[in-house]
Design a protein around this motif. Structure first.
Motif, short mmCIF file in Angstrom:
data_model
loop_
_atom_site.label_atom_id
_atom_site.label_comp_id
_atom_site.label_asym_id
_atom_site.label_seq_id
_atom_site.Cartn_x
_atom_site.Cartn_y
_atom_site.Cartn_z
N THR A 61 -2.95 0.48 -1.41
CA THR A 61 -2.40 -0.06 -2.73
C THR A 61 -1.44 0.81 -3.21
N GLY A 62 -0.14 0.37 -3.33
CA GLY A 62 0.75 1.12 -4.20
C GLY A 62 1.79 1.67 -3.34
N HIS A 63 1.40 1.61 -1.92
CA HIS A 63 2.27 2.53 -1.04
C HIS A 63 3.84 1.77 -0.77
N GLN A 64 3.88 0.28 -0.98
CA GLN A 64 5.05 -0.07 -0.89
C GLN A 64 5.98 0.28 -2.17
N GLU A 65 5.47 0.10 -3.19
CA GLU A 65 5.96 0.61 -4.60
C GLU A 65 6.44 1.95 -4.25
N LYS A 66 5.54 2.84 -3.72
CA LYS A 66 5.97 4.23 -3.63
C LYS A 66 7.16 4.26 -2.95
N THR A 68 9.50 2.07 -2.04
CA THR A 68 10.77 1.54 -2.73
C THR A 68 11.35 2.40 -3.68
N THR A 69 10.68 3.18 -4.46
CA THR A 69 11.18 4.00 -5.32
C THR A 69 11.93 5.28 -4.74
N TRP A 86 8.47 -5.28 5.81
CA TRP A 86 9.43 -4.31 4.83
C TRP A 86 10.62 -4.60 5.25
#
Length: 418
Positions: A61-66, A68-69, A86
């Motif tokens: 959870t949240g790894h893709q967002e991390k 991306t940033t 991805w």
């Protein structure tokens, strides 16, 4: 004089080694067993080359967002565990990551099949090495089917025919299969692919390859399974709390007796089973006159190297060590699934680190034929466009034809410009 020469040579070698020693970072997601094993393997591989590799790990959870940033700010790790879907997001033209073909003198690419390497390639550039290859397979509860006096289904028609027998012999709360949300979507995709010989997304146009009639037929088959008691309705599953399969008591007790899952999840879904329940993987069920088995096969994850890494060769050495070095292979075990690297698979098989049933499930995936799956199938915009309308259809709020048209229009609109 001889002593001075030897001392000078030793100092020169030490200086060269020290100069090449790199400080690297590696990021990944996973569970505790993966975290522990990967850190140990990084220490081993770093020590072999004189590099230091700092670990950066999270849950899913949240790894893709991390990532991306980090990519936007060019602060990503040198080595990254990347999810296959991805690639078109982070490397549309293949220039989002280092082309690993440039380090084929460092990484033993011969350990991967051409198909596996193609899965990590974008526009001719090898953006990532598949750690493992996964795919969807059918898994049935042999214990329940035996109790009902039924053979494990090999076709869709046999699956449909199992429902009334199972309910008569064992009870109305028994179901020969399950399917909702992602599982239901992939069943529709599988059946439609078998009938049309086409994947959902046309790789040449990045648009939906199916007609409204073809997709509507797939949606109608889902409804047929509901109407015939093969699976619980979407509404009933939601009323029960939408529990994941491995947390569903009906699955653990054998009252739900079949599923269509990633082969790599065997351990997760078999772990909670009550004593005496036996789960077996089987070949893909097919329709009569199928043009392809329609296997949904993909790299489960990739190891990629940042295009901003200051030490890409050192990063390549670590990647090769993690995936091909016998000592590292034993440390990592099957924490990332059945490995794609031939040497890794051989090492773990000899060591008994992979359960035979996991090897069997993975073998079904690797040996089944298909039409090639686009990573855009799992683009967030695509899944949202499909699932929101599919759910409305499942709740009886739209006809199959209207839902199919809306799904196709939604996906095509979402993919325009990607």
């Amino acid at each position: 004089m001889r002593t001075l020469i030897m001392t000078a040579a030793l100092l020169a070698a030490t200086s060269l080694s020290t100069a090449y020693a790199a400080d690297l970072r590696m990021s990944w997601w996973g569970s505790d067993d993966r975290h522990i094993a990967t850190q140990e393997a990084l220490k081993l591989c770093g020590g072999k080359f004189g590099h230091t590799v700092s670990p950066e790990f999270t849950g899913w959870t949240g790894h893709q967002e991390k990532i991306t940033t980090q990519l936007a700010g060019r602060t990503e790790a040198d080595i990254m565990q990347i999810n296959w879907p991805w690639l078109p997001i982070f490397s549309k033209n293949g220039d989002g990551f280092v082309d690993l073909n440039e380090f084929k003198d460092v990484i033993d690419l011969s350990q991967w099949s051409e198909t596996d390497l193609k899965g990590g390639t974008v526009e001719g550039k090898l953006n990532g090495l598949p750690v493992s290859t996964t795919g969807r397979v059918f898994m049935f509860n042999k214990t329940t089917y035996d109790k009902a006096g039924l053979a494990i289904p090999t076709t869709w028609d046999e699956l449909l025919a199992a429902a009334p027998v199972m309910k008569e012999k064992l009870g109305q709360d028994y179901y020969p299969f399950e399917g909702t949300a992602l599982d239901a979507r992939l069943v529709v995709i599988l059946r439609t692919t078998q009938k049309t010989g086409k994947d959902l997304i046309d790789p040449a146009t990045n648009q939906v390859a199916w007609t409204v009639e073809e997709l509507a037929d797939g949606l109608k088959f889902y409804q047929t399974m509901v109407d015939n008691g093969v699976i619980k309705s979407w509404k009933d599953v939601a009323a029960g709390g939408n529990a994941p399969l491995h947390e569903n008591p009906a699955w653990a007790s054998g009252k739900i007796a079949g599923t269509y899952q990633w082969d790599s999840t065997y351990g997760k879904i078999s772990g909670p089973m009550e004593e005496g329940q036996q789960i077996v993987p089987v070949k893909l069920l097919q329709i009569e006159g199928a043009t392809t088995e329609g296997v949904y096969r993909k790299p489960s994850m990739l190891l990629a190297i940042s295009k901003n890494s200051k030490e890409p060769k050192a990063a390549a050495e670590i990647v090769n060590c993690l995936l091909n070095d016998p000592e590292a292979i034993k440390i990592l075990g099957a924490t990332r699934g059945v490995p794609s690297s031939k040497v890794a698979l051989d090492e773990l098989t000899k060591a008994g680190s992979i359960k035979p049933v996991q090897v069997e499930a993975n073998k079904i995936v690797l040996e089944s034929n298909g039409v090639g799956v686009s990573p855009l199938n799992e683009h967030p915009r695509v899944t949202e466009a499909f699932d929101s309308t599919f759910e409305a259809f499942a709740y009886g709020q739209a006809s199959a034809e209207d839902a199919a048209a809306e799904i196709i229009d939604g996906i095509n609109s979402a993919l325009t410009g990607i």
